[in-house]
Motif scaffolding. Structure first.
Motif, mmCIF file in Angstrom:
data_model
loop_
_atom_site.group_PDB
_atom_site.id
_atom_site.type_symbol
_atom_site.label_atom_id
_atom_site.label_comp_id
_atom_site.label_asym_id
_atom_site.label_seq_id
_atom_site.Cartn_x
_atom_site.Cartn_y
_atom_site.Cartn_z
ATOM 1 N N ARG A 55 44.550 -17.961 12.436
ATOM 2 C CA ARG A 55 44.653 -16.900 13.438
ATOM 3 C C ARG A 55 43.382 -16.814 14.275
ATOM 4 N N TYR A 56 42.221 -17.002 13.647
ATOM 5 C CA TYR A 56 40.973 -16.958 14.403
ATOM 6 C C TYR A 56 40.897 -18.116 15.404
ATOM 7 N N ASP A 57 41.421 -19.283 15.027
ATOM 8 C CA ASP A 57 41.475 -20.413 15.959
ATOM 9 C C ASP A 57 42.390 -20.096 17.141
ATOM 10 N N ASP A 58 43.525 -19.440 16.856
ATOM 11 C CA ASP A 58 44.429 -19.033 17.937
ATOM 12 C C ASP A 58 43.746 -18.022 18.858
ATOM 13 N N ASN A 59 43.000 -17.091 18.274
ATOM 14 C CA ASN A 59 42.268 -16.105 19.076
ATOM 15 C C ASN A 59 41.231 -16.782 19.966
ATOM 16 N N LEU A 60 40.601 -17.831 19.429
ATOM 17 C CA LEU A 60 39.640 -18.591 20.225
ATOM 18 C C LEU A 60 40.306 -19.154 21.474
ATOM 19 N N GLU A 61 41.480 -19.740 21.322
ATOM 20 C CA GLU A 61 42.176 -20.313 22.481
ATOM 21 C C GLU A 61 42.529 -19.228 23.491
ATOM 22 N N THR A 62 42.910 -18.050 23.010
ATOM 23 C CA THR A 62 43.221 -16.946 23.910
ATOM 24 C C THR A 62 41.994 -16.532 24.711
ATOM 25 N N MET A 63 40.846 -16.516 24.052
ATOM 26 C CA MET A 63 39.619 -16.111 24.743
ATOM 27 C C MET A 63 39.146 -17.177 25.722
ATOM 28 N N LEU A 64 39.314 -18.437 25.359
ATOM 29 C CA LEU A 64 38.978 -19.513 26.293
ATOM 30 C C LEU A 64 39.876 -19.457 27.523
ATOM 31 N N GLU A 65 41.132 -19.067 27.331
ATOM 32 C CA GLU A 65 42.048 -18.899 28.461
ATOM 33 C C GLU A 65 41.600 -17.732 29.340
ATOM 34 N N CYS A 66 41.050 -16.685 28.732
ATOM 35 C CA CYS A 66 40.509 -15.562 29.499
ATOM 36 C C CYS A 66 39.351 -16.017 30.385
ATOM 37 N N VAL A 67 38.469 -16.833 29.835
ATOM 38 C CA VAL A 67 37.349 -17.383 30.619
ATOM 39 C C VAL A 67 37.888 -18.196 31.789
ATOM 40 N N ARG A 68 38.867 -19.047 31.513
ATOM 41 C CA ARG A 68 39.436 -19.880 32.570
ATOM 42 C C ARG A 68 40.051 -19.034 33.682
ATOM 43 N N MET A 69 40.809 -18.006 33.302
ATOM 44 C CA MET A 69 41.472 -17.149 34.278
ATOM 45 C C MET A 69 40.447 -16.434 35.160
ATOM 46 N N LEU A 70 39.399 -15.920 34.560
ATOM 47 C CA LEU A 70 38.371 -15.227 35.321
ATOM 48 C C LEU A 70 37.635 -16.171 36.264
ATOM 49 N N ASP A 71 37.416 -17.386 35.814
ATOM 50 C CA ASP A 71 36.646 -18.348 36.611
ATOM 51 C C ASP A 71 37.446 -18.939 37.762
ATOM 52 N N SER A 72 38.762 -18.918 37.660
ATOM 53 C CA SER A 72 39.578 -19.670 38.620
ATOM 54 C C SER A 72 40.281 -18.806 39.657
ATOM 55 N N ASN A 73 40.069 -17.494 39.646
ATOM 56 C CA ASN A 73 40.767 -16.616 40.585
ATOM 57 C C ASN A 73 39.812 -15.976 41.574
ATOM 58 N N ALA A 74 40.278 -15.854 42.814
ATOM 59 C CA ALA A 74 39.440 -15.326 43.885
ATOM 60 C C ALA A 74 39.114 -13.847 43.705
ATOM 61 N N TRP A 75 39.966 -13.113 42.969
ATOM 62 C CA TRP A 75 39.715 -11.688 42.771
ATOM 63 C C TRP A 75 38.576 -11.420 41.805
ATOM 64 N N SER A 76 38.034 -12.457 41.225
ATOM 65 C CA SER A 76 37.044 -12.302 40.170
ATOM 66 C C SER A 76 35.632 -12.498 40.719
ATOM 67 N N LYS A 77 34.953 -11.391 41.077
ATOM 68 C CA LYS A 77 33.585 -11.455 41.585
ATOM 69 C C LYS A 77 32.607 -11.129 40.461
ATOM 70 N N ASP A 78 31.682 -12.056 40.188
ATOM 71 C CA ASP A 78 30.721 -11.896 39.094
ATOM 72 C C ASP A 78 31.424 -11.342 37.859
ATOM 73 N N PRO A 79 32.427 -12.074 37.341
ATOM 74 C CA PRO A 79 33.335 -11.515 36.330
ATOM 75 C C PRO A 79 32.694 -11.325 34.962
ATOM 76 N N MET A 80 33.298 -10.399 34.208
ATOM 77 C CA MET A 80 32.897 -10.125 32.837
ATOM 78 C C MET A 80 34.132 -10.145 31.944
ATOM 79 N N MET A 81 33.890 -10.386 30.653
ATOM 80 C CA MET A 81 34.938 -10.231 29.656
ATOM 81 C C MET A 81 34.345 -9.565 28.428
ATOM 82 N N GLN A 82 35.169 -8.806 27.717
ATOM 83 C CA GLN A 82 34.743 -8.190 26.466
ATOM 84 C C GLN A 82 35.212 -9.041 25.295
ATOM 85 N N LEU A 83 34.392 -9.065 24.250
ATOM 86 C CA LEU A 83 34.700 -9.883 23.087
ATOM 87 C C LEU A 83 34.384 -9.096 21.828
#
Length: 463
Positions: free
Chosen positions: A144-172
């Motif tokens: 489950r922790y490995d699955d959570n890792l993939e979800t968080m990596l997807e969050c990083v990707r989403m924030l990095d790849s969208n124009a609406w994301s200015k100096d983006p942050m994520m909570q962990l």
């Protein structure tokens, strides 16, 4: 209730000099200025003119329900009963246009992007929150922790790849990647014999490390957890700022140790990993001073998310059960003093080296927000210079968030996302932890009502 003194015990000048140098020593010694009438006005209902009719009515209805303590305190049970009676599909259909739409950005990237684009158009920035965490007794295993890792990596990707994301942050939340039981044991161990940060950095680099006090299985779990965190940090550096949440006092020392090790490795030239400081804790100032000392001595940049705190009831009950002193300040005034003192301390060090320190003033308290803005002006800190920003929860405190954005400050909204099933437990926990905030939203409700009356009067006038 007896009123507390509004004065915090002053730190010894010698100690503050040793930890932070002359500038910080000056910060601790200086008398807090009396704040003049604030330039930021959070009294104008026009902040809500950007809301559609459905959004306005939804917020009014939900905030009215949140004003009843019995509903907030029993929200988990009520949600569980409703899901059982209605079934999964009907329950989801009920929540989606109401509570879910108020506090959650969406389930998939398309829905999230739509919400974030609207937010961006209002001058608000995203701080995405993956709604995954665990407490004692909830551990689900390494898979489950490995699955959570993939979800968080997807969050990083989403924030990095969208124009609406200015100096983006994520909570962990670290307990989404390392078992809470292990974090509690680490907290006990490091109280007796602290681990060196370099030991954890080496483990993140892939070295096989032996940690004193842990058995072979626990060492393996810890190494896996550290390497998961390392992968997230590697993916986010120079792209997304990762804000590590604080949790309960019985595991926070381990969480801070891991976060500081991440900072030492990844914050050499910028603030990419941040830690959270809960100012309702009596030891919050000493923890912040220790973090500043470590950052200075070890040569890394420090990011601070400053919050009041959210686990008060559980912390007090647990301390009483275990016969420990209450870790929480005894009244609201002391917590305010703690928050404002830590805020002033961070703003002072930022004036000395703005490239090395950052803070997010994560608060719904208007007085603290005004104080931060006033001190920024006095110290010559840019509203949107990168060193200081503000944060509130999605769906709440919009009259503060929108006013800050209008005045040119960097303002973030904490944005959970995911399916109804994934986010409801998260929302229930946040509601119960923030019950005092939810029960104190009368002003926001009144401003929403004024905007509703304004629109009705315009319609009545034939417009």
């Amino acid at each position: 209730m007896m009123m507390c003194s509004r004065l915090l015990p002053p730190l010894p000048r010698l100690l503050s000099r040793r930890l932070l140098g002359t500038a910080a020593s000056r910060t601790v010694a200086v008398k807090q200025p009396d704040l003049p009438s604030a330039t930021l006005a959070f009294e104008d209902p026009s902040a809500f003119r950007v809301k559609s009719w459905p959004e306005l009515l939804r917020a009014l209805g939900i905030f009215r329900l949140c004003s009843f303590p019995v509903l907030v305190n029993n929200s988990g049970k009520l949600m569980s009963v409703a899901r059982r009676l209605l079934g999964k599909r009907a329950f989801s259909l009920l929540l989606r246009p109401t509570v879910y739409a108020q506090f959650v950005a969406g389930e998939n990237e398309s829905e999230i992007s739509q919400s974030m684009e609207k937010m961006s158009s209002l001058g608000l920035r995203p701080m995405l929150a993956v709604p995954i965490e665990e407490d004692l007794g909830e551990s689900t295993g390494e898979k489950r922790y490995d699955d959570n890792l993939e979800t968080m990596l997807e969050c990083v990707r989403m924030l990095d790849s969208n124009a609406w994301s200015k100096d983006p942050m994520m909570q962990l939340k670290i307990t989404a990647l390392i078992s809470p039981e292990l974090c509690v044991k680490l907290t006990t161990l490091i109280a007796q014999q602290p681990y060196e940060l370099n030991l954890l950095v080496s483990a993140m680099d892939g070295e096989t490390i032996s940690f004193p006090g842990l058995n072979q299985s626990e060492v393996a779990q810890f190494l896996f957890g550290l390497r998961r965190l390392n992968k997230i940090a590697e993916a986010s550096v120079n792209k997304v700022r990762v804000l590590v949440d604080a949790e309960y006092t019985y595991m926070n020392p381990a969480l801070s140790l891991v976060t500081m090790a991440m900072m030492k490795k990844f914050n050499k030239d910028g603030v990419w990993i941040w830690n959270t400081y809960q100012c309702y804790l009596k030891d919050s100032r000493s923890l912040l001073l220790e973090a500043l000392r470590l950052a200075k001595d070890d040569g890394f940049c420090l990011g601070v998310k400053l919050v009041r705190g959210a686990y008060m009831d559980k912390e007090r009950k647990l301390a009483e059960k275990e016969g420990r002193p209450d870790p929480i300040h005894r009244c609201w005034e002391d917590t305010n003093d703690s928050y404002n003192g830590s805020l002033d301390l961070m703003l002072e060090v930022i004036t000395q080296k703005p490239e090395r320190y950052r803070i997010i003033v994560a608060s719904h308290n208007e007085e603290s927000v005004r104080r931060a803005a006033k001190r920024m002006e006095e110290l010559g800190i840019d509203k949107d210079g990168g060193s200081v920003c503000f944060g509130q929860l999605l769906g709440m405190c919009d009259h503060v968030s929108l006013t800050l954005a209008k005045e040119g400050y960097a303002i973030y909204k904490s944005v959970p996302y995911g399916s109804v099933d994934d986010t409801v437990p998260y929302l229930v926990r946040r509601a119960q932890e923030n019950r005092t905030v939810l029960q104190g939203i009368r002003k926001e409700r009144d401003l929403l009502r004024k905007e509703l009356y304004r629109r009705l009067s315009l319609r009545g006038g034939g417009l």
